[in-house]
Design an enzyme around this catalytic site. Structure first.
Site, mmCIF file in Angstrom:
data_model
loop_
_atom_site.group_PDB
_atom_site.id
_atom_site.type_symbol
_atom_site.label_atom_id
_atom_site.label_comp_id
_atom_site.label_asym_id
_atom_site.label_seq_id
_atom_site.Cartn_x
_atom_site.Cartn_y
_atom_site.Cartn_z
ATOM 1 N N HIS A 14 10.954 -4.057 7.498
ATOM 2 C CA HIS A 14 10.096 -4.332 6.334
ATOM 3 C C HIS A 14 8.654 -4.032 6.718
ATOM 4 C CE1 HIS A 14 9.086 -7.348 2.841
ATOM 5 N NE2 HIS A 14 8.178 -6.386 2.936
ATOM 6 N N HIS A 194 12.201 -6.216 -2.902
ATOM 7 C CA HIS A 194 11.453 -7.454 -2.665
ATOM 8 C C HIS A 194 11.915 -8.459 -3.724
ATOM 9 C CE1 HIS A 194 8.912 -4.950 -0.231
ATOM 10 N NE2 HIS A 194 7.972 -5.854 -0.065
ATOM 11 N N GLU A 197 9.834 -13.719 -2.979
ATOM 12 C CA GLU A 197 8.619 -13.846 -2.153
ATOM 13 C C GLU A 197 7.700 -14.832 -2.885
ATOM 14 O OE1 GLU A 197 6.127 -10.330 -2.056
ATOM 15 O OE2 GLU A 197 4.926 -11.058 -0.365
ATOM 16 N N ASP A 276 2.582 -5.746 6.153
ATOM 17 C CA ASP A 276 1.342 -4.954 6.070
ATOM 18 C C ASP A 276 0.425 -5.385 7.208
ATOM 19 O OD1 ASP A 276 1.713 -3.670 3.278
ATOM 20 O OD2 ASP A 276 2.090 -5.798 2.929
HETATM 21 N N1 ADE Z 1 3.446 -4.163 -1.166
HETATM 22 C C1 ADE Z 1 2.973 -4.245 0.065
HETATM 23 N N2 ADE Z 1 3.200 -5.454 0.576
HETATM 24 C C2 ADE Z 1 3.853 -6.165 -0.357
HETATM 25 C C3 ADE Z 1 4.376 -7.478 -0.435
HETATM 26 N N3 ADE Z 1 4.271 -8.342 0.567
HETATM 27 N N4 ADE Z 1 4.972 -7.858 -1.570
HETATM 28 C C4 ADE Z 1 5.079 -7.009 -2.599
HETATM 29 N N5 ADE Z 1 4.613 -5.776 -2.581
HETATM 30 C C5 ADE Z 1 4.005 -5.347 -1.468
HETATM 31 ZN ZN ZN Z 2 6.665 -6.034 1.629
#
Ligand code: ADE
Ligand code: ZN
Length: 336
Positions: A14, A194, A197, A276
């Site tokens: 991821h 995703h 979250e 990220d």
């Molecule tokens: N794009 C980049 N990081 C993300 C995340 N944590 N959740 C959703 N979209 C994303």
């Molecule tokens: Zn992500």
């Protein structure tokens, strides 16, 4: 413990390539391409990275991506990430990219995918890091836009193993993209999404039933639904969890409260990932280390995160065997 974690063979599942754009490279590319950015130094960029939820991050993240223009830019971005992989002993990585972030600014799909792919080939040849590429649809955009993006991907099928779904989860449920995912499956792509979250646990269930996913990205909200927890256990549905991301985006109030170790103890196929890393303050080793610092956890449990990631990966059976051999070799060497 840090030393054990540094050497531990890792598999990342991821990772958004646009989320590896470090402030220094952002500056360099802005200068190279004559793009104005609203910061005067890399330090000032880092100071701006204070987020209170997913959307506040995404607004800054999409703005950062504006400096990526040429195939060489996408190559440089990916190559810089692969060097981090080498430092962290990441042996296999599956990388997301967001074509719409670039095609909507007039950058050709081929420019993006060819730049990333060329760096991945070099990573395989020179660093022995295996990899796959997953194209994500931005869920705040329409399904029509996702369908058009799928069409653009067809000539590049040999470079893209699957499709995913990212961006703003709240208000953009999996069912909005059921048709494009069906189409992608027909074209032979694997699927991930995703879910859970920031959004509700029902998104996890819907991603499985409506989008046919092989993995759930994040998925930490599954604890809200005991029946879903059982389903995830029985199906061994992998969750690609991102601890530092979840803290920076306030999914949990503190690392101590993060539930990834609890999910592991409940027998779920959870993995640790960086999401990220340039925006959230750490790559793979840092994510593992933050969990180890804040939870009572043994080395063999940390190794289980890698075992789960090998199982959950889209690597060939031969490569999976190879990765297991690396892991077992390391564990044996650690007890000697
Ligand atoms: N794009 C980049 N990081 C993300 C995340 N944590 N959740 C959703 N979209 C994303
Ligand atoms: Zn992500």
């Amino acid at each position: 413990m840090r030393q054990f974690i540094e050497g531990l063979p890792k598999v990342e599942l991821h990772l958004h390539i646009e989320g590896t754009l470090e402030p220094e490279l952002m500056f360099e590319l802005a200068n190279r391409n004559g793009i104005e950015i609203p910061y005067s130094s890399p330090q000032q960029i880092r100071q701006a990275y204070q987020f209170h939820n997913l959307q506040s991050f995404l607004d800054i993240y999409y703005q950062g991506a504006n400096v990526l223009i040429t195939e060489q830019d996408f190559f440089d971005l990916t190559w810089a990430y692969l060097q981090k992989c080498q430092q962290d002993n990441v042996l296999h990585t599956e990388i997301f990219f967001d074509p719409q972030t670039h095609t909507n600014r007039g950058i050709a799909f081929a420019t993006v995918v060819n730049g990333i792919h060329r760096a991945l080939q070099k990573g395989q040849q020179e660093l022995a890091i295996s990899s796959h590429l997953i194209m994500c649809f931005l869920r705040h955009l329409s399904q029509q836009s996702a369908l058009e993006t799928l069409q653009q991907a067809l000539p590049h099928k040999d470079k893209i193993i699957g499709v995913g779904l990212d961006s703003s989860e709240l208000g953009n449920p999996p069912q909005k993209f059921a048709q494009v995912f069906q189409q992608a499956i027909k074209e032979g792509f694997l699927t991930v999404a995703h879910a859970g979250e920031e959004g509700p646990s029902s998104h996890i269930q819907d991603a499985m039933t409506l989008l046919g996913v092989s993995r759930i990205d994040h998925g930490v909200r599954c604890v809200d639904d005991p029946k879903l927890m059982q389903i995830l256990q029985v199906l061994k549905m992998p969750l690609t969890v991102c601890p530092l991301s979840n803290i920076k985006l306030k999914v949990f109030d503190s690392m101590q409260e993060h539930n990834v170790v609890e999910l592991l103890h409940q027998g779920l196929c959870v993995t640790i990932n960086s999401d990220d890393p340039a925006y959230f303050g750490g790559y793979m080793t840092d994510n593992f280390h933050q969990i180890a610092l804040t939870h009572p956890i043994e080395s063999k449990e940390l190794a289980q995160f890698t075992r789960n990631a090998i199982d959950a990966s889209f690597a060939s059976d031969d490569r999976k065997q190879d990765l297991i051999r690396h892991l077992e070799g390391y564990l044996v060497q650690c007890i000697q």
